[in-house]
Design a protein around this motif. Structure first.
Motif, short mmCIF file in Angstrom:
data_model
loop_
_atom_site.label_atom_id
_atom_site.label_comp_id
_atom_site.label_asym_id
_atom_site.label_seq_id
_atom_site.Cartn_x
_atom_site.Cartn_y
_atom_site.Cartn_z
N LYS A 260 0.69 -1.24 0.00
CA LYS A 260 0.06 0.02 0.09
C LYS A 260 0.96 1.36 -0.17
CE LYS A 260 -3.99 2.02 2.24
NZ LYS A 260 -5.18 1.62 3.41
N LYS A 261 1.77 1.25 0.97
CA LYS A 261 2.60 2.55 1.05
C LYS A 261 3.44 2.85 -0.20
CE LYS A 261 2.96 2.68 5.99
NZ LYS A 261 3.98 2.31 7.17
N ALA A 262 4.01 1.64 -1.04
CA ALA A 262 4.82 1.62 -1.92
C ALA A 262 4.03 2.23 -3.33
CB ALA A 262 5.43 0.06 -2.27
N PHE A 263 2.73 1.72 -3.43
CA PHE A 263 2.00 2.22 -4.33
C PHE A 263 1.82 3.66 -4.28
CE2 PHE A 263 -0.18 -2.24 -4.95
CZ PHE A 263 0.35 -2.21 -6.44
N MET A 264 1.52 4.13 -3.08
CA MET A 264 1.25 5.58 -2.80
C MET A 264 2.51 6.29 -3.32
SD MET A 264 -1.31 5.69 0.50
CE MET A 264 -1.27 7.49 0.35
N PHE A 265 3.63 5.94 -2.86
CA PHE A 265 4.91 6.54 -3.20
C PHE A 265 5.17 6.67 -4.77
CE2 PHE A 265 9.55 6.10 -3.97
CZ PHE A 265 10.00 7.30 -3.49
N PHE A 359 -3.09 9.30 -12.06
CA PHE A 359 -1.94 8.85 -11.11
C PHE A 359 -2.43 9.34 -9.93
CE2 PHE A 359 1.09 9.01 -14.74
CZ PHE A 359 1.16 7.45 -14.79
N LEU A 360 -2.85 10.57 -9.70
CA LEU A 360 -3.34 11.27 -8.27
C LEU A 360 -4.63 10.28 -7.91
CD1 LEU A 360 -3.09 13.12 -6.07
CD2 LEU A 360 -4.27 15.08 -7.72
N LEU A 361 -5.64 10.06 -8.73
CA LEU A 361 -6.73 9.17 -8.38
C LEU A 361 -6.30 8.01 -7.75
CD1 LEU A 361 -9.70 8.88 -8.38
CD2 LEU A 361 -9.59 8.10 -10.93
N ALA A 362 -5.31 7.34 -8.60
CA ALA A 362 -4.97 5.83 -8.15
C ALA A 362 -4.10 5.71 -6.90
CB ALA A 362 -4.03 5.56 -8.91
N ALA A 363 -3.72 7.22 -6.56
CA ALA A 363 -2.96 7.07 -5.03
C ALA A 363 -4.36 7.06 -4.02
CB ALA A 363 -2.19 8.41 -5.09
N LEU A 364 -5.33 8.24 -4.51
CA LEU A 364 -6.46 8.22 -3.26
C LEU A 364 -7.22 6.87 -3.47
CD1 LEU A 364 -7.48 11.72 -4.66
CD2 LEU A 364 -6.28 11.35 -2.44
N LEU A 365 -7.22 6.04 -4.24
CA LEU A 365 -8.03 5.03 -4.10
C LEU A 365 -7.34 3.96 -3.27
CD1 LEU A 365 -9.26 4.58 -7.90
CD2 LEU A 365 -10.80 5.04 -5.89
N VAL A 366 -6.06 3.97 -3.53
CA VAL A 366 -5.17 3.10 -2.66
C VAL A 366 -5.22 3.44 -1.22
CG1 VAL A 366 -2.70 2.39 -2.07
CG2 VAL A 366 -3.63 2.16 -4.49
N PHE A 367 -5.11 4.69 -0.98
CA PHE A 367 -5.02 5.17 0.40
C PHE A 367 -6.33 4.71 1.04
CE2 PHE A 367 -5.96 8.71 3.44
CZ PHE A 367 -4.79 8.50 4.37
N PHE A 368 -7.41 5.07 0.49
CA PHE A 368 -8.63 4.84 1.09
C PHE A 368 -9.24 3.38 1.21
CE2 PHE A 368 -9.07 9.43 0.52
CZ PHE A 368 -9.28 9.90 1.65
#
Length: 379
Positions: A260-265, A359-368
């Motif tokens: 999860k953290k790796a994806f967001m980074f 890419f920003l949308l993907a980060a938000l989906l992973v985070f939540f």
């Protein structure tokens, strides 16, 4: 390599067959849509008859499809042959991802899959090199002919690659309807989460990297970098060095801090860097920034297979991995077409900058929504 050959010669094929950049984007999109069906079909075959057997069939499918593209005399024929390529490419990932993730122990799963996934960067670079060598002398049709060579690897796989023990030890093989029932029944939540962030991330990738070769070779007056064929090829190959490092390091980062953290980074890094890359006009700065953009905008691919493998059981693993990954890729078919059409009005550079939103949308989906799955044992 086979998948990316078209991206390297879009402009030349379009001019010869008489279709626009927008239609070129549609050809790329049709290929990506086909990967979803390939992932589902060959993924089910991998769950039913074996990972290695399914992988051989998929390699033959896309190799023959690529070679047939060289015989295209119309847009319709090219789309049909590229659909065949998409079916095979989608299927190969389904079978291969299950084969790798089921063979290696949990503590090394992310790292090993990262090394395997890094070969995509080699394939992308190889496609650029093939186009640079073959296109000026033999023309674009022979560029596609080179795509038949991977069929030889299919024969090697058939002779030397064994099925994973975890698959061989299954007591029951599910039917297609039972597999789909599990995918959208007991594991519906995981399927939806996986599809959502995968589609968003892949929209960013395919929208950006389908058109980067064209962006580099497009005149500055039309919003591009104004490079000649050899310059753009060199810059694309150098970018793939960054992509390869991204693929590999993602696995180590994910095994250390979690998927999860790796994806967001990586997603946040790509969202910030893409607009900057499209504003730079200096060849030297493009050379420096290119590998960094490719690092963040590509490396996250290494996380898909281990994450999906740990979310689904063996009986439906290949189907689930292939369906989510390739349906996400099919949904991302919107992105190359979007960039193609927007580039006509706003220029290629401005159209590419818009992919950062994915890419920003993907980060938000992973985070939540994405649960942490770091290194769990497979069932």
């Amino acid at each position: 390599m086979d998948l990316m050959l078209f991206a390297m010669i879009i402009v030349y094929v379009g001019k010869d067959l008489g279709f626009s950049k927008g239609m070129s984007g549609m050809v790329a999109s049709a290929t990506l849509i086909a990967t979803a069906f390939g992932g589902l079909i060959f993924g089910f075959l991998a769950d039913r008859i074996g990972r290695a057997k399914s992988m051989v069939l998929s390699i033959l499918c896309y190799s023959v499809g690529t070679a047939l593209c060289g015989f295209s005399d119309s847009l319709a024929q090219l789309i049909a042959f590229r659909v065949l390529v998409g079916l095979g490419v989608g299927g190969e990932w389904s079978a291969g991802a299950a084969l790798i993730t089921e063979t290696w122990p949990a503590q090394h799963r992310g790292k090993v899959m990262a090394w395997v996934q890094s070969a995509f960067a080699s394939g992308y670079a190889l496609a650029a090199i093939v186009a640079a060598i073959v296109l000026p002398t033999l023309g674009w049709r022979w560029v596609f002919a080179v795509g038949l060579l991977p069929a030889l690897f299919g024969l090697w796989v058939r002779r030397h690659v064994a099925e994973p023990e975890i698959w061989l030890n299954q007591k029951k093989r599910l039917t297609f309807s039972e597999t789909i029932g599990e995918l959208f029944g007991s594991y519906r939540k995981h399927t939806i989460i996986g599809l959502s962030f995968t589609a968003a991330a892949m929209c960013g990738y395919w929208g950006l990297f389908t058109w980067i070769p064209s962006y580099l070779s497009t005149p500055v007056s039309e919003g591009g970098a104004g490079f000649n064929l050899m310059q753009s090829t060199t810059w694309v190959v150098i970018m793939q060095v960054g992509a390869a490092i991204g693929f590999i390091t993602f696995g180590y980062i994910a095994d250390k801090i979690g998927r999860k953290k790796a994806f967001m980074f990586f997603f946040v890094g790509a969202a910030l860097l893409v607009p900057l890359y499209t504003k730079v006009k200096s060849p030297e700065m493009l050379l420096i920034l290119g590998p960094i953009v490719a690092y963040f905008g590509t490396g996250f691919y290494s996380g898909f297979a281990p994450t999906f493998a740990e979310l689904f059981p063996t009986a439906i693993r290949a189907t689930a991995q292939g369906f989510i990954y390739n349906t996400g890729r099919a949904a991302s078919a919107l992105a190359p077409a979007m960039v193609g059409f927007l580039s006509g009005n706003y220029g290629v550079g401005s159209a590419l900058a818009m992919t950062s939103g994915f890419f920003l949308l993907a980060a938000l989906l992973v985070f939540f929504f994405l649960p942490e799955t770091k290194g769990v044992e497979l069932e």
